[in-house]
Design a protein around this motif. Structure first.
Motif, PDB file in Angstrom:
ATOM      1  N   LEU A  11       2.420  21.463   4.914  1.00  0.00           N
ATOM      2  CA  LEU A  11       2.899  20.691   5.200  1.00  0.00           C
ATOM      3  C   LEU A  11       2.674  19.534   5.093  1.00  0.00           C
ATOM      4  O   LEU A  11       3.775  18.731   4.837  1.00  0.00           O
ATOM      5  CB  LEU A  11       3.046  20.878   6.995  1.00  0.00           C
ATOM      6  N   GLY A  12       1.360  19.563   5.108  1.00  0.00           N
ATOM      7  CA  GLY A  12       0.861  18.056   4.535  1.00  0.00           C
ATOM      8  C   GLY A  12       1.630  17.576   2.886  1.00  0.00           C
ATOM      9  O   GLY A  12       1.665  16.226   2.774  1.00  0.00           O
ATOM     10  N   THR A  13       1.292  18.293   1.549  1.00  0.00           N
ATOM     11  CA  THR A  13       1.803  18.221   1.011  1.00  0.00           C
ATOM     12  C   THR A  13       3.167  17.765   0.795  1.00  0.00           C
ATOM     13  O   THR A  13       3.552  17.169   0.042  1.00  0.00           O
ATOM     14  CB  THR A  13       1.434  19.345  -0.275  1.00  0.00           C
ATOM     15  N   ALA A  14       4.191  18.382   1.645  1.00  0.00           N
ATOM     16  CA  ALA A  14       5.134  18.318   1.722  1.00  0.00           C
ATOM     17  C   ALA A  14       5.647  16.861   1.766  1.00  0.00           C
ATOM     18  O   ALA A  14       6.636  16.378   1.397  1.00  0.00           O
ATOM     19  CB  ALA A  14       5.910  19.215   2.275  1.00  0.00           C
TER      20      ALA A  14
ATOM     21  N   ALA B 264       0.508  -1.390   0.031  1.00  0.00           N
ATOM     22  CA  ALA B 264       0.356  -0.361   0.332  1.00  0.00           C
ATOM     23  C   ALA B 264       0.659   1.465  -0.243  1.00  0.00           C
ATOM     24  O   ALA B 264       1.490   1.409   0.431  1.00  0.00           O
ATOM     25  CB  ALA B 264      -1.086  -0.216   1.327  1.00  0.00           C
ATOM     26  N   GLY B 265       0.857   2.142  -0.801  1.00  0.00           N
ATOM     27  CA  GLY B 265       1.404   3.403  -1.085  1.00  0.00           C
ATOM     28  C   GLY B 265       1.186   4.561   0.641  1.00  0.00           C
ATOM     29  O   GLY B 265       2.084   4.596  -0.083  1.00  0.00           O
ATOM     30  N   LEU B 266      -0.259   4.179   1.357  1.00  0.00           N
ATOM     31  CA  LEU B 266      -0.175   4.748   2.147  1.00  0.00           C
ATOM     32  C   LEU B 266       0.396   4.469   3.366  1.00  0.00           C
ATOM     33  O   LEU B 266       0.515   5.789   4.582  1.00  0.00           O
ATOM     34  CB  LEU B 266      -1.899   4.167   2.439  1.00  0.00           C
ATOM     35  N   SER B 267       0.900   2.985   3.216  1.00  0.00           N
ATOM     36  CA  SER B 267       1.981   2.729   4.206  1.00  0.00           C
ATOM     37  C   SER B 267       2.531   3.375   4.644  1.00  0.00           C
ATOM     38  O   SER B 267       3.547   3.973   5.102  1.00  0.00           O
ATOM     39  CB  SER B 267       2.112   1.116   4.143  1.00  0.00           C
ATOM     40  N   ASP B 268       3.510   4.006   2.902  1.00  0.00           N
ATOM     41  CA  ASP B 268       4.815   4.937   3.375  1.00  0.00           C
ATOM     42  C   ASP B 268       4.592   5.620   4.024  1.00  0.00           C
ATOM     43  O   ASP B 268       5.575   6.576   4.866  1.00  0.00           O
ATOM     44  CB  ASP B 268       5.002   5.366   1.330  1.00  0.00           C
ATOM     45  N   LEU B 269       3.465   6.710   3.574  1.00  0.00           N
ATOM     46  CA  LEU B 269       3.214   7.428   4.166  1.00  0.00           C
ATOM     47  C   LEU B 269       3.057   7.394   5.992  1.00  0.00           C
ATOM     48  O   LEU B 269       3.836   7.961   6.887  1.00  0.00           O
ATOM     49  CB  LEU B 269       1.813   8.234   4.089  1.00  0.00           C
ATOM     50  N   PHE B 270       2.606   6.480   6.398  1.00  0.00           N
ATOM     51  CA  PHE B 270       2.012   6.894   8.328  1.00  0.00           C
ATOM     52  C   PHE B 270       3.918   5.749   9.267  1.00  0.00           C
ATOM     53  O   PHE B 270       3.801   5.956  10.054  1.00  0.00           O
ATOM     54  CB  PHE B 270       1.441   5.261   8.517  1.00  0.00           C
ATOM     55  N   TRP B 271       4.276   5.253   7.862  1.00  0.00           N
ATOM     56  CA  TRP B 271       6.198   4.473   8.733  1.00  0.00           C
ATOM     57  C   TRP B 271       6.558   6.037   8.526  1.00  0.00           C
ATOM     58  O   TRP B 271       7.339   6.137   9.146  1.00  0.00           O
ATOM     59  CB  TRP B 271       6.533   4.067   6.884  1.00  0.00           C
ATOM     60  N   TYR B 272       6.747   7.246   7.688  1.00  0.00           N
ATOM     61  CA  TYR B 272       6.967   8.159   7.506  1.00  0.00           C
ATOM     62  C   TYR B 272       6.796   8.937   9.057  1.00  0.00           C
ATOM     63  O   TYR B 272       8.228   9.933   9.368  1.00  0.00           O
ATOM     64  CB  TYR B 272       6.493   8.769   6.735  1.00  0.00           C
ATOM     65  N   TRP B 273       5.274   9.234   8.915  1.00  0.00           N
ATOM     66  CA  TRP B 273       5.304   9.847  11.005  1.00  0.00           C
ATOM     67  C   TRP B 273       5.298   8.825  11.749  1.00  0.00           C
ATOM     68  O   TRP B 273       5.787   9.695  12.762  1.00  0.00           O
ATOM     69  CB  TRP B 273       3.760   9.966  10.230  1.00  0.00           C
TER      70      TRP B 273
ATOM     71  N   VAL C   5       2.884  13.804  16.677  1.00  0.00           N
ATOM     72  CA  VAL C   5       1.236  14.224  16.778  1.00  0.00           C
ATOM     73  C   VAL C   5       1.550  15.594  16.150  1.00  0.00           C
ATOM     74  O   VAL C   5       0.431  15.393  14.908  1.00  0.00           O
ATOM     75  CB  VAL C   5       0.486  13.706  18.065  1.00  0.00           C
ATOM     76  N   THR C   6       1.810  16.348  15.912  1.00  0.00           N
ATOM     77  CA  THR C   6       2.602  17.531  15.083  1.00  0.00           C
ATOM     78  C   THR C   6       2.919  17.227  13.607  1.00  0.00           C
ATOM     79  O   THR C   6       1.526  17.662  12.975  1.00  0.00           O
ATOM     80  CB  THR C   6       3.682  18.174  15.527  1.00  0.00           C
ATOM     81  N   SER C   7       3.385  16.002  13.859  1.00  0.00           N
ATOM     82  CA  SER C   7       3.846  15.939  11.978  1.00  0.00           C
ATOM     83  C   SER C   7       1.921  15.249  11.343  1.00  0.00           C
ATOM     84  O   SER C   7       1.884  15.103  10.165  1.00  0.00           O
ATOM     85  CB  SER C   7       5.033  15.291  11.752  1.00  0.00           C
ATOM     86  N   LEU C   8       1.717  14.246  11.898  1.00  0.00           N
ATOM     87  CA  LEU C   8       0.628  13.704  11.768  1.00  0.00           C
ATOM     88  C   LEU C   8      -1.259  14.542  11.485  1.00  0.00           C
ATOM     89  O   LEU C   8      -1.117  14.823  10.646  1.00  0.00           O
ATOM     90  CB  LEU C   8      -0.187  12.610  13.094  1.00  0.00           C
ATOM     91  N   LYS C   9      -0.984  15.795  12.550  1.00  0.00           N
ATOM     92  CA  LYS C   9      -1.969  16.468  12.207  1.00  0.00           C
ATOM     93  C   LYS C   9      -1.239  17.709  10.848  1.00  0.00           C
ATOM     94  O   LYS C   9      -1.926  18.502  10.532  1.00  0.00           O
ATOM     95  CB  LYS C   9      -1.884  17.270  13.667  1.00  0.00           C
TER      96      LYS C   9
ATOM     97  N   ILE D  33       9.879  11.718  26.675  1.00  0.00           N
ATOM     98  CA  ILE D  33       8.497  11.055  26.540  1.00  0.00           C
ATOM     99  C   ILE D  33       7.671  12.156  25.275  1.00  0.00           C
ATOM    100  O   ILE D  33       7.226  12.316  24.065  1.00  0.00           O
ATOM    101  CB  ILE D  33       7.972  10.025  27.159  1.00  0.00           C
ATOM    102  N   VAL D  34       7.751  13.018  26.166  1.00  0.00           N
ATOM    103  CA  VAL D  34       6.408  14.558  25.535  1.00  0.00           C
ATOM    104  C   VAL D  34       6.977  14.774  24.494  1.00  0.00           C
ATOM    105  O   VAL D  34       6.120  15.199  23.754  1.00  0.00           O
ATOM    106  CB  VAL D  34       5.974  15.428  26.606  1.00  0.00           C
ATOM    107  N   GLY D  35       8.498  15.093  24.271  1.00  0.00           N
ATOM    108  CA  GLY D  35       8.676  16.063  22.866  1.00  0.00           C
ATOM    109  C   GLY D  35       8.208  15.183  21.696  1.00  0.00           C
ATOM    110  O   GLY D  35       8.207  15.667  20.809  1.00  0.00           O
ATOM    111  N   HIS D  36       8.816  14.336  21.732  1.00  0.00           N
ATOM    112  CA  HIS D  36       9.022  12.749  21.245  1.00  0.00           C
ATOM    113  C   HIS D  36       7.278  12.315  20.717  1.00  0.00           C
ATOM    114  O   HIS D  36       7.057  12.334  19.585  1.00  0.00           O
ATOM    115  CB  HIS D  36       9.008  11.739  21.549  1.00  0.00           C
ATOM    116  N   ALA D  37       6.436  12.093  21.452  1.00  0.00           N
ATOM    117  CA  ALA D  37       4.970  12.131  20.940  1.00  0.00           C
ATOM    118  C   ALA D  37       4.301  13.548  20.157  1.00  0.00           C
ATOM    119  O   ALA D  37       3.846  12.964  19.593  1.00  0.00           O
ATOM    120  CB  ALA D  37       3.991  11.585  22.018  1.00  0.00           C
ATOM    121  N   ASP D  38       4.907  14.851  21.045  1.00  0.00           N
ATOM    122  CA  ASP D  38       4.208  15.754  20.471  1.00  0.00           C
ATOM    123  C   ASP D  38       4.880  16.259  18.735  1.00  0.00           C
ATOM    124  O   ASP D  38       4.103  16.462  17.963  1.00  0.00           O
ATOM    125  CB  ASP D  38       4.667  16.680  21.428  1.00  0.00           C
ATOM    126  N   ASP D  39       6.225  15.173  18.653  1.00  0.00           N
ATOM    127  CA  ASP D  39       6.169  15.542  17.497  1.00  0.00           C
ATOM    128  C   ASP D  39       5.486  14.664  16.332  1.00  0.00           C
ATOM    129  O   ASP D  39       5.512  15.336  15.262  1.00  0.00           O
ATOM    130  CB  ASP D  39       7.805  15.281  17.359  1.00  0.00           C
TER     131      ASP D  39
END
Length: 426
Positions: free
Chosen positions: A401-404, A54-63, A161-165, A153-159
């Protein structure tokens, strides 16, 4: 004109992400498979591929990197997945009383730090991240979480979810700090780690399961729950009733599901009937918000009372996925911990917020925590104006940013290159 911009940008973003799926992706429910057959297809034994193909997997793995290849959600079926899933269940086990008490204690600890004024302005997701960082650290290591570890942990998790959003780019170096810390602490975990994983993979398993997914999802869930209570004070007043709290949680998860779309790859042909067949290799995208909006009167209204006459098990309602296709391993823990954390918050403050409440919540849930119940009206007005301006700005940021990141993930092909090497996936 500006008020209509966010909706138009969101629609444009959706088109960008549709392109990632390719021509073999199908989103449900649709005219072919409506909501009445959504769970039947979702639970089909052949709808069990996770990442390969799935091409979508590349995006989720990236995040989700580092270590997306051992993330429990993305592991292909087989002994490694079974080993990982068994380990996760062990770490999340415990008596209801102990799991709830830990959540209350972690919440109280963070609130004691944050609430220093009569009125405290917070972003609810940011408020809750340290809570769940401490909570899951203690589940993993069996001791109170030191501040250094909590910050990592917070720095990692925030990074993540911020990229996911799509409100910020990812920062691998920031995530690597937590990886190094967990590698040093590997001998100190409470339970044996999956033996089918290498030492590096064990570190990534800890990082991805507990200090990424668990912290992010619980923080998001609590942000939605607390924001709903802030905007429905009549609901907050009844929250001490356990049965009613269950209704509130069902309604929160229905209207604001934590998953947008879950994708599965068919590992064999699926024939639902003579007219409906999906060949092996199809990418099936299950749209949670669309499914949760079907089968209800006035589905966009927040109404916990609807659950007094509606059974969650028979409704179009799958907040933790479905039993036949890898449900969320925290399906038991989450309600217990969230109830305890919510009551600890409401024991100290009342919640007030006039902001727009959407499922994606890119604003992170601005809210006022008020000690004595009196709310300065000017603060609510200022918050409302600021939220409307942020809504426009963030929608543009998400599009750019999502497009990038889509393009960058497509170029890196993290999932595709992993499986191109014919690695052992089971």
């Amino acid at each position: 004109m500006l008020s209509r911009l966010p909706a138009r940008v969101v629609a444009l973003r959706a088109k960008v992400f549709e392109k990632v799926n390719g021509d073999n992706a199908i989103t449900f429910p649709n005219a072919q498979v409506g909501p009445e057959r959504f769970e039947e297809l979702y639970g089909h034994p052949a709808a069990n591929g996770r990442s390969r193909g799935a091409g979508l997997s590349d995006l989720f793995w990236y995040w989700l990197s580092p270590g997306p290849e051992v993330h429990q959600e993305h592991l292909e079926a087989g002994p490694r997945y079974d080993d990982v899933a068994r380990t996760t269940r062990t770490f999340l086990a415990g008596s209801s009383e102990a799991l709830a008490a830990l959540a209350a204690r972690c919440t109280a600890h963070v609130l004691d730090e944050v609430i220093t004024e009569r009125v405290t302005r917070v972003r609810l997701r940011d408020l809750m991240m340290p809570v769940w960082a401490e909570y899951f650290y203690e589940l993993v290591f069996g001791e109170p979480c030191p501040r250094e570890a909590r910050d990592l942990i917070v720095g990692h998790a925030d990074d993540v979810v911020t990229s996911l959003k799509c409100t910020g780019l990812r920062h691998p170096a920031r995530r690597a700090k937590l990886t190094r810390y967990l590698r040093e602490r590997l001998p100190d975990v409470r339970h044996p780690l999956p033996r089918t994983l290498s030492e590096t993979e064990q570190v990534h398993y800890l990082q991805g399961t507990y200090f990424n997914t668990a912290v992010v999802q619980m923080s998001e869930a609590m942000a939605h729950l607390l924001l709903a209570l802030a905007q429905h004070p009549e609901v907050a007043e009844r929250i001490d009733d356990d049965r009613y709290f269950a209704h509130v949680l069902d309604e929160t998860f229905r209207l604001y599901p934590l998953f947008g779309i879950a994708h599965r790859i068919t590992t064999a042909d699926i024939s639902l009937d003579e007219q409906t067949t999906f060949p092996a290799g199809s990418v099936l995208c299950f749209n949670y918000p669309a499914y949760h909006a079907t089968g209800y009167a006035d589905p966009q209204r927040f109404d916990p009372d609807r659950w007094q006459s509606t059974a969650a098990r028979t409704a179009h309602h799958i907040p933790f996925g479905i039993a036949a296709n890898r449900p969320c391993p925290a399906w038991r823990l989450s309600p217990l911990a969230m109830r305890a954390a919510t009551r600890e918050v409401l024991r100290r403050v009342t919640l007030h917020s006039p902001v727009t409440h959407t499922r994606s919540l890119p604003s992170r849930g601005p809210c006022l925590l008020v000690r004595d119940g009196r709310v300065p009206s000017w603060r609510l007005t200022l918050m409302r104006v600021r939220d409307r301006c942020e809504d426009v700005w963030l929608s543009v940021v998400q599009l750019v940013l999502g497009t990038a990141m889509v393009l960058h993930a497509h170029r890196l092909r993290l999932a595709g290159r992993y499986f191109d090497t014919d690695r052992e996936i089971s």
